[in-house]
Design an enzyme around this catalytic site. Structure first.
Site, PDB file in Angstrom:
ATOM      1  CG  LEU A   1      -2.112   0.970   1.148  1.00 24.99           C
ATOM      2  CD1 LEU A   1      -2.960   0.710  -0.095  1.00 24.99           C
ATOM      3  CD2 LEU A   1      -2.960   0.866   2.396  1.00 24.99           C
ATOM      4  CD  GLU A   2       2.405   3.604   3.596  1.00 22.36           C
ATOM      5  OE1 GLU A   2       2.668   4.595   2.897  1.00 22.36           O
ATOM      6  OE2 GLU A   2       1.598   3.634   4.549  1.00 22.36           O
ATOM      7  CB  SER A   3       6.492   1.891  -1.881  1.00 23.09           C
ATOM      8  OG  SER A   3       6.875   0.584  -1.492  1.00 23.09           O
TER       9      SER A   3
END
Length: 417
Positions: free
Chosen positions: A144-146
């Site tokens: 989700l972050e990267s």
């Protein structure tokens, strides 16, 4: 924690998987910036920024930074007005929970995550053994972050933080983060030109802010540096696991699960503030959407993030642990559900009221003003639909013979005096 909001600094990977390449840049468009100027909103200038940097240096030295570090890291910094515009306009960008989850837990993200878990199986297994955080949870944060490391941000962290500290809207926060970033450089873990990330200063595979790097980053590969920026994700993924462990992650316990609520359920119970033993929820007729009995992982709450016509979730203490990473319910549910999908679990089965749209910032502010004026105090007008506003919506709904699920919809707004 180390996030600004779930739809900006966090979830760069959600943006990159959902949007065409032209939309992936975190910069605000030239048109948006010009509109701000036409409205008379002062954005700042390079001259003002340069003067601010000179004023900042004594404070940085007092915080323990050397002139050599400051000369190296601050030389040639360029003020980026697009970052300021992005920061000021972020609350105008809203998504419903279902739109967010469609992107955050898309079929592509699940497939890419399963591939990434296979590719890094040995690493993730070692991290799980060391920190007691399930590998699929670590992978979900990474995804989700990267987008599993494929989009970590390419903006100079020092330039971004300096720009935002100079802007002044949240000067104290961003100056603290800037000093923390400069201390990382001084510590020798990364060169300033290689410290890159999102427009808001979040960095690496798991998008840590500099203060979180100091508190939670680990040297998992044993090279003497806590390197969350390199193509090798070892340190970043272990750091995310360490973060969750430090906040009390319980291995083997669910973050939550999708449940069905019985006819006539008291929606006053649907809030994170109400915690009951699982046996009490079962006695009230709450059942899992999947087969079997409700799992008992301690005190639990029932959430209705999309109102009574959307999915319901029974959540446990691991939900609150993920909240330390990002406080938005949508983000926490996305991490938990993506982790479940990566482990082979099914999609969310309940439908969503997809004909509804999210309220704009102006509408959320108007909703809070109208509720308070009508005698349902939201305890502040800030545009954030938090527990106080949800409680006020519920109270208004009950007083007006409506389903008191607390969902801040356009229907509620238009029916308020």
């Amino acid at each position: 924690m180390h996030r600004v909001t779930w739809f900006t600094a966090a979830g760069l990977g959600a943006l990159v998987l959902a949007q065409p390449a032209a939309a992936q840049s975190p910069n605000t468009s030239e048109t948006e910036t010009e509109v701000m100027r036409e409205m008379g909103t002062e954005i700042g200038s390079q001259a003002g920024f340069d003067a601010w940097l000179q004023d900042f240096r004594p404070r940085a030295r007092a915080a323990g930074l050397s002139d050599a570090t400051l000369d190296r890291a601050l030389a040639g910094l360029v003020f980026d007005e697009k970052i300021v515009s992005r920061d000021r306009n972020q609350n105008e960008f809203t998504k419903t929970i279902w739109d967010y989850l469609d992107t955050a837990v898309s079929a592509d993200r699940v497939a890419l995550g399963q591939k990434a878990m296979q590719q890094h199986a040995a690493l993730l297994n070692r991290i799980e053994a060391e920190y007691g955080v399930e590998k699929q949870v670590v992978a979900a944060i990474w995804g989700l972050e990267s987008a599993y490391g494929s989009f970590r941000g390419d903006i100079s962290t020092i330039a971004a933080l300096a720009t935002l500290a100079y802007d002044g809207r949240r000067a104290a926060f961003f100056e603290t983060q800037l000093i923390a970033a400069l201390k990382i450089v001084q510590n020798g873990d990364i060169a300033p030109d290689r410290m890159r990330g999102s427009w808001a200063g979040a960095m690496g595979h798991t998008q840590f802010m500099p203060s979180s790097w100091w508190d939670y980053a680990v040297d998992f590969d044993g090279d003497g540096k806590r390197n969350i920026w390199s193509d090798d994700p070892a340190d970043a993924l272990a750091s995310a696991a360490n973060y969750l462990r430090q906040w009390g992650w319980t291995k083997g316990a669910a973050w939550g699960l999708e449940v069905r609520l019985p006819q006539g359920f008291d929606y006053d119970q649907t809030t994170e503030r109400v915690k009951k033993p699982v046996s009490d929820w079962a006695a009230l007729g709450v059942t899992p959407v999947a087969d079997g009995a409700l799992p008992d992982h301690g005190l639990a709450s029932v959430l209705l993030p999309g109102g009574h016509r959307g999915a319901a979730f029974l959540i446990f203490s691991n939900f609150q642990v993920i909240e330390h990473y990002n406080t938005a319910d949508a983000y926490v549910i996305a991490i938990g559900h993506l982790a479940d999908r990566l482990a082979g679990g099914p999609p969310i089965k309940s439908g969503w009221p997809r004909e509804l749209r999210a309220l704009t910032l102006d509408e959320r502010l108007d909703l809070q003003r109208r509720l308070t004026a009508a005698g349902f105090d939201t305890k502040g007008v800030d545009g954030r639909i938090g527990p106080n506003t949800i409680a006020a919506v519920k109270a208004w709904q009950k007083a007006n013979g409506r389903v008191a699920d607390g969902y801040a919809s356009l229907e509620v707004l238009t029916n308020l005096p």
